[in-house]
Design a protein around this motif. Sequence first.
Motif, PDB file in Angstrom:
ATOM      1  N   PHE A  96       0.791  -1.219   0.000  1.00  0.00           N
ATOM      2  CA  PHE A  96       0.000   0.000   0.000  1.00  0.00           C
ATOM      3  C   PHE A  96       0.829   1.276   0.000  1.00  0.00           C
ATOM      4  CE2 PHE A  96      -3.024  -3.133   1.870  1.00  0.00           C
ATOM      5  CZ  PHE A  96      -3.864  -3.175   0.771  1.00  0.00           C
ATOM      6  N   THR A  97       2.106   1.197   0.390  1.00  0.00           N
ATOM      7  CA  THR A  97       2.939   2.402   0.429  1.00  0.00           C
ATOM      8  C   THR A  97       4.158   2.304  -0.473  1.00  0.00           C
ATOM      9  OG1 THR A  97       4.267   1.615   2.283  1.00  0.00           O
ATOM     10  CG2 THR A  97       2.264   2.876   2.811  1.00  0.00           C
ATOM     11  N   HIS A  98       4.455   1.128  -0.989  1.00  0.00           N
ATOM     12  CA  HIS A  98       5.616   0.862  -1.850  1.00  0.00           C
ATOM     13  C   HIS A  98       6.947   1.115  -1.159  1.00  0.00           C
ATOM     14  CE1 HIS A  98       3.004  -0.004  -5.159  1.00  0.00           C
ATOM     15  NE2 HIS A  98       2.374   1.142  -4.964  1.00  0.00           N
ATOM     16  N   TRP A  99       6.948   1.008   0.186  1.00  0.00           N
ATOM     17  CA  TRP A  99       8.212   0.997   0.905  1.00  0.00           C
ATOM     18  C   TRP A  99       8.831  -0.373   0.695  1.00  0.00           C
ATOM     19  CZ3 TRP A  99       6.526   3.063   6.354  1.00  0.00           C
ATOM     20  CH2 TRP A  99       6.228   4.411   6.245  1.00  0.00           C
ATOM     21  N   HIS A 100      10.109  -0.448   0.634  1.00  0.00           N
ATOM     22  CA  HIS A 100      10.790  -1.731   0.412  1.00  0.00           C
ATOM     23  C   HIS A 100      11.131  -2.373   1.746  1.00  0.00           C
ATOM     24  CE1 HIS A 100      10.908  -1.097  -3.851  1.00  0.00           C
ATOM     25  NE2 HIS A 100      11.384   0.115  -3.651  1.00  0.00           N
ATOM     26  N   VAL A 101      10.114  -2.930   2.391  1.00  0.00           N
ATOM     27  CA  VAL A 101      10.286  -3.608   3.668  1.00  0.00           C
ATOM     28  C   VAL A 101       9.628  -4.981   3.594  1.00  0.00           C
ATOM     29  CG1 VAL A 101      10.390  -1.501   5.051  1.00  0.00           C
ATOM     30  CG2 VAL A 101       8.191  -2.538   4.578  1.00  0.00           C
ATOM     31  N   GLY A 102      10.069  -5.863   4.452  1.00  0.00           N
ATOM     32  CA  GLY A 102       9.455  -7.182   4.535  1.00  0.00           C
ATOM     33  C   GLY A 102      10.108  -8.202   3.623  1.00  0.00           C
ATOM     34  N   PHE A 103       9.638  -9.431   3.767  1.00  0.00           N
ATOM     35  CA  PHE A 103      10.217 -10.566   3.062  1.00  0.00           C
ATOM     36  C   PHE A 103       9.326 -11.071   1.935  1.00  0.00           C
ATOM     37  CE2 PHE A 103      11.076 -15.185   2.846  1.00  0.00           C
ATOM     38  CZ  PHE A 103      12.402 -15.117   2.468  1.00  0.00           C
ATOM     39  N   VAL A 104       8.036 -10.820   2.042  1.00  0.00           N
ATOM     40  CA  VAL A 104       7.070 -11.401   1.103  1.00  0.00           C
ATOM     41  C   VAL A 104       7.322 -10.923  -0.327  1.00  0.00           C
ATOM     42  CG1 VAL A 104       4.623 -11.501   0.503  1.00  0.00           C
ATOM     43  CG2 VAL A 104       5.325 -11.746   2.863  1.00  0.00           C
ATOM     44  N   GLN A 105       7.577  -9.649  -0.513  1.00  0.00           N
ATOM     45  CA  GLN A 105       7.745  -9.128  -1.874  1.00  0.00           C
ATOM     46  C   GLN A 105       9.068  -9.553  -2.496  1.00  0.00           C
ATOM     47  OE1 GLN A 105       7.930  -7.169   0.793  1.00  0.00           O
ATOM     48  NE2 GLN A 105       9.815  -6.037   0.614  1.00  0.00           N
ATOM     49  N   ARG A 106       9.988 -10.048  -1.713  1.00  0.00           N
ATOM     50  CA  ARG A 106      11.291 -10.477  -2.242  1.00  0.00           C
ATOM     51  C   ARG A 106      11.247 -11.873  -2.871  1.00  0.00           C
ATOM     52  NH1 ARG A 106      14.453  -6.460  -0.330  1.00  0.00           N
ATOM     53  NH2 ARG A 106      14.013  -5.655   1.741  1.00  0.00           N
ATOM     54  N   LEU A 107      10.187 -12.606  -2.619  1.00  0.00           N
ATOM     55  CA  LEU A 107      10.056 -13.948  -3.186  1.00  0.00           C
ATOM     56  C   LEU A 107       9.424 -13.859  -4.575  1.00  0.00           C
ATOM     57  CD1 LEU A 107       8.745 -15.929  -0.098  1.00  0.00           C
ATOM     58  CD2 LEU A 107      11.056 -15.905  -1.012  1.00  0.00           C
ATOM     59  N   GLY A 108      10.156 -14.236  -5.599  1.00  0.00           N
ATOM     60  CA  GLY A 108       9.638 -14.199  -6.960  1.00  0.00           C
ATOM     61  C   GLY A 108       8.477 -15.157  -7.161  1.00  0.00           C
ATOM     62  N   LEU A 109       8.424 -16.178  -6.345  1.00  0.00           N
ATOM     63  CA  LEU A 109       7.364 -17.179  -6.416  1.00  0.00           C
ATOM     64  C   LEU A 109       5.979 -16.565  -6.168  1.00  0.00           C
ATOM     65  CD1 LEU A 109       6.541 -20.267  -6.308  1.00  0.00           C
ATOM     66  CD2 LEU A 109       6.907 -20.082  -3.861  1.00  0.00           C
ATOM     67  N   LEU A 110       5.943 -15.494  -5.385  1.00  0.00           N
ATOM     68  CA  LEU A 110       4.667 -14.896  -4.991  1.00  0.00           C
ATOM     69  C   LEU A 110       4.285 -13.672  -5.817  1.00  0.00           C
ATOM     70  CD1 LEU A 110       5.107 -15.112  -1.124  1.00  0.00           C
ATOM     71  CD2 LEU A 110       3.738 -16.594  -2.579  1.00  0.00           C
ATOM     72  N   ASP A 111       4.909 -13.470  -6.959  1.00  0.00           N
ATOM     73  CA  ASP A 111       4.602 -12.298  -7.779  1.00  0.00           C
ATOM     74  C   ASP A 111       3.111 -12.235  -8.101  1.00  0.00           C
ATOM     75  OD1 ASP A 111       6.933 -10.952  -7.961  1.00  0.00           O
ATOM     76  OD2 ASP A 111       7.505 -11.709  -9.935  1.00  0.00           O
ATOM     77  N   GLY A 112       2.506 -11.125  -7.744  1.00  0.00           N
ATOM     78  CA  GLY A 112       1.082 -10.933  -7.982  1.00  0.00           C
ATOM     79  C   GLY A 112       0.197 -11.426  -6.858  1.00  0.00           C
ATOM     80  N   TYR A 113       0.761 -12.156  -5.910  1.00  0.00           N
ATOM     81  CA  TYR A 113      -0.007 -12.710  -4.795  1.00  0.00           C
ATOM     82  C   TYR A 113       0.509 -12.227  -3.444  1.00  0.00           C
ATOM     83  CZ  TYR A 113      -1.706 -15.839  -8.399  1.00  0.00           C
ATOM     84  OH  TYR A 113      -2.268 -16.331  -9.541  1.00  0.00           O
ATOM     85  N   GLU A 114       1.189 -11.096  -3.430  1.00  0.00           N
ATOM     86  CA  GLU A 114       1.797 -10.614  -2.193  1.00  0.00           C
ATOM     87  C   GLU A 114       0.763 -10.284  -1.125  1.00  0.00           C
ATOM     88  OE1 GLU A 114       2.604  -9.312  -5.183  1.00  0.00           O
ATOM     89  OE2 GLU A 114       4.757  -9.580  -5.456  1.00  0.00           O
ATOM     90  N   VAL A 115      -0.354  -9.691  -1.532  1.00  0.00           N
ATOM     91  CA  VAL A 115      -1.392  -9.339  -0.554  1.00  0.00           C
ATOM     92  C   VAL A 115      -1.972 -10.600   0.067  1.00  0.00           C
ATOM     93  CG1 VAL A 115      -3.665  -8.273  -0.256  1.00  0.00           C
ATOM     94  CG2 VAL A 115      -1.947  -7.159  -1.668  1.00  0.00           C
TER      95      VAL A 115
END
Length: 65
Positions: free
Chosen positions: A24-43
């Motif tokens: 929601f803020t596009h800050w680069h924090v957390g681990f979920v968005q770093r996994l390419g496997l979850l592209d499009g399913y981060e939420v």
Amino acid sequence: MKKLLELIGFIALVQGVLGLVHEFTHWHVGFVQRLGLLDGYEVYASVALLVLAFALFAVAEGQGS
């Protein structure tokens, strides 16, 4: 065992919240968005981590002291 469940639950809670903050803020924090496997399913992954965290807290409470 109770402390281990609480620790894993806390980590899952923090990562779930950070994943939602990233979405929601596009800050680069957390681990979920770093996994390419979850592209499009981060939420969905972040919400699943939050649900897992609360389930782990409930199990830890049921363990007693």
